[in-house]
Design a protein around this motif. Structure first.
Motif, mmCIF file in Angstrom:
data_model
loop_
_atom_site.group_PDB
_atom_site.id
_atom_site.type_symbol
_atom_site.label_atom_id
_atom_site.label_comp_id
_atom_site.label_asym_id
_atom_site.label_seq_id
_atom_site.Cartn_x
_atom_site.Cartn_y
_atom_site.Cartn_z
ATOM 1 N N PHE A 4 77.087 31.378 13.170
ATOM 2 C CA PHE A 4 77.545 30.713 14.383
ATOM 3 C C PHE A 4 76.981 29.297 14.477
ATOM 4 C CE2 PHE A 4 79.399 34.135 17.118
ATOM 5 C CZ PHE A 4 79.307 35.157 16.185
ATOM 6 N N PHE A 5 75.786 29.099 13.930
ATOM 7 C CA PHE A 5 75.192 27.763 13.937
ATOM 8 C C PHE A 5 76.084 26.771 13.196
ATOM 9 C CE2 PHE A 5 72.829 24.998 10.944
ATOM 10 C CZ PHE A 5 72.467 24.002 11.829
ATOM 11 N N TYR A 6 76.637 27.188 12.057
ATOM 12 C CA TYR A 6 77.470 26.286 11.263
ATOM 13 C C TYR A 6 78.792 25.976 11.973
ATOM 14 C CZ TYR A 6 74.103 27.357 7.626
ATOM 15 O OH TYR A 6 72.934 27.502 6.912
ATOM 16 N N MET A 7 79.304 26.944 12.743
ATOM 17 C CA MET A 7 80.530 26.683 13.510
ATOM 18 C C MET A 7 80.283 25.637 14.593
ATOM 19 S SD MET A 7 82.441 30.371 13.887
ATOM 20 C CE MET A 7 81.073 31.515 13.951
ATOM 21 N N ILE A 8 79.158 25.785 15.299
ATOM 22 C CA ILE A 8 78.816 24.843 16.365
ATOM 23 C C ILE A 8 78.501 23.466 15.787
ATOM 24 C CG2 ILE A 8 77.186 24.325 18.216
ATOM 25 C CD1 ILE A 8 78.854 26.680 18.978
ATOM 26 N N ASP A 9 77.694 23.445 14.729
ATOM 27 C CA ASP A 9 77.237 22.176 14.168
ATOM 28 C C ASP A 9 78.392 21.398 13.533
ATOM 29 O OD1 ASP A 9 74.747 20.633 13.758
ATOM 30 O OD2 ASP A 9 75.242 20.824 11.639
ATOM 31 N N GLY A 10 79.262 22.091 12.808
ATOM 32 C CA GLY A 10 80.409 21.415 12.207
ATOM 33 C C GLY A 10 81.389 20.909 13.256
ATOM 34 N N PHE A 11 81.582 21.700 14.309
ATOM 35 C CA PHE A 11 82.464 21.291 15.400
ATOM 36 C C PHE A 11 81.915 20.054 16.103
ATOM 37 C CE2 PHE A 11 84.087 21.918 19.827
ATOM 38 C CZ PHE A 11 85.443 21.892 19.547
ATOM 39 N N ARG A 12 80.615 20.044 16.340
ATOM 40 C CA ARG A 12 79.986 18.906 17.019
ATOM 41 C C ARG A 12 80.045 17.645 16.168
ATOM 42 N NH1 ARG A 12 75.143 21.266 18.897
ATOM 43 N NH2 ARG A 12 75.929 21.520 21.020
ATOM 44 N N TYR A 13 80.020 17.813 14.836
ATOM 45 C CA TYR A 13 80.110 16.660 13.945
ATOM 46 C C TYR A 13 81.408 15.886 14.179
ATOM 47 C CZ TYR A 13 80.788 13.946 9.682
ATOM 48 O OH TYR A 13 81.025 12.925 8.794
ATOM 49 N N GLY A 14 82.479 16.587 14.501
ATOM 50 C CA GLY A 14 83.753 15.926 14.742
ATOM 51 C C GLY A 14 83.736 14.991 15.931
ATOM 52 N N PHE A 15 82.785 15.177 16.835
ATOM 53 C CA PHE A 15 82.697 14.322 18.021
ATOM 54 C C PHE A 15 81.764 13.132 17.810
ATOM 55 C CE2 PHE A 15 84.149 18.367 19.592
ATOM 56 C CZ PHE A 15 85.066 18.031 20.572
ATOM 57 N N PHE A 16 80.630 13.361 17.148
ATOM 58 C CA PHE A 16 79.604 12.328 17.078
ATOM 59 C C PHE A 16 79.415 11.748 15.679
ATOM 60 C CE2 PHE A 16 78.094 15.439 20.372
ATOM 61 C CZ PHE A 16 78.554 14.700 21.458
ATOM 62 N N GLY A 17 79.953 12.399 14.661
ATOM 63 C CA GLY A 17 79.770 11.914 13.293
ATOM 64 C C GLY A 17 78.397 12.185 12.721
ATOM 65 N N VAL A 18 77.551 12.924 13.440
ATOM 66 C CA VAL A 18 76.231 13.334 12.956
ATOM 67 C C VAL A 18 76.055 14.821 13.246
ATOM 68 C CG1 VAL A 18 75.083 11.091 13.153
ATOM 69 C CG2 VAL A 18 75.206 12.583 15.145
#
Length: 250
Positions: A201-215
């Motif tokens: 679940f961490f990878y789903m959240i982290d990858g999704f958040r990357y799409g917003f901030f680029g980090v």
């Protein structure tokens, strides 16, 4: 409509008839998280160089998407079992692929609707950027598919609502809350950072958040690999259980 399309329509209408409960409730819960945590920590915490509320929104949207995709497929199956109307589906000439596509498709639809509702509310609290929209779409679809398939497995395995509630309360809920929704894992002690890397679940959240901030906390390509492989494994397991009629023909 074909068979799977009719079943998909039935599953969508099942939750849409009580949209205030199935969509409005999760959106309200996410809004309360934004109000409470945003108000309490906005002036004290910054992550990735953005405000805490902006950091919080993608995590809350993804968490809501995952939980509601799981709830849609799992609750539909267990309700059909308990009320005894699953037999009507067994009488139809639908293949196990038809079942999978319809149930998981409806779970994806509900998850996306809830996530869009969270974003609609979030615009009243903060400004959001969309650095990589394709990454956002990819992780949203893969996450919803994974949880829809996992919901099928939970619904097939469970014989009572209590069994399904245990699956959700002791597996799905802790894994989503401990996936970095409210924090960056870099703020954790080293041992808990290591533990977090074993949580898909961490990878789903982290990858999704990357799409917003680029980090992100880890490489988005690593997140993509973990999520896609986990989605494939869970989907294959769900398809196998449907093919053999696990706990639906007795």
């Amino acid at each position: 409509m074909t068979g799977w399309q009719m079943l998909f329509y039935k599953e969508v209408m099942r939750f849409w008839r009580v949209v205030g409960q199935t969509v409005g409730g999760p959106v309200l819960t996410a809004m309360l998280y934004m109000l409470i945590f945003g108000h309490a920590l906005e002036s004290h915490v910054k992550v990735y160089g953005v405000s805490y509320t902006a950091f919080l929104v993608p995590g809350l949207a993804m968490m809501s998407l995952l939980q509601n995709a799981f709830a849609n497929s799992s609750s539909s199956l267990i309700a059909s079992k308990v009320m005894g109307n699953l037999v009507f589906l067994l009488l139809t000439p639908l293949s196990y692929w038809n079942w999978f596509v319809a149930y998981v498709g409806a779970a994806i639809f509900r998850g996306l609707v809830v996530a869009l509702g969270v974003f609609a509310v979030a615009f009243f609290f903060t400004d959001l950027s969309f650095v990589a929209p394709l990454w956002i779409a990819a992780f949203a679809l893969m996450g919803a598919t994974l949880m829809g398939a996992l919901g099928l497995i939970a619904g097939l395995h469970s014989e009572k609502f209590e069994q399904l509630a245990a699956f959700q309360n002791f597996i799905v809920m802790p894994m989503t809350f401990l996936s970095g929704v409210f924090y960056s894992i870099h703020s954790l002690p080293p041992v808990w950072q290591t533990v977090s890397h074993f949580n898909p679940f961490f990878y789903m959240i982290d990858g999704f958040r990357y799409g917003f901030f680029g980090v992100s906390d880890v490489s988005p390509w690593l997140s993509l690999g973990v999520v896609s492989s986990t989605m494939l494994l869970v989907s294959l397991a769900a398809l196998h259980l449907l093919r053999i009629g696990y706990r639906i023909r007795s």
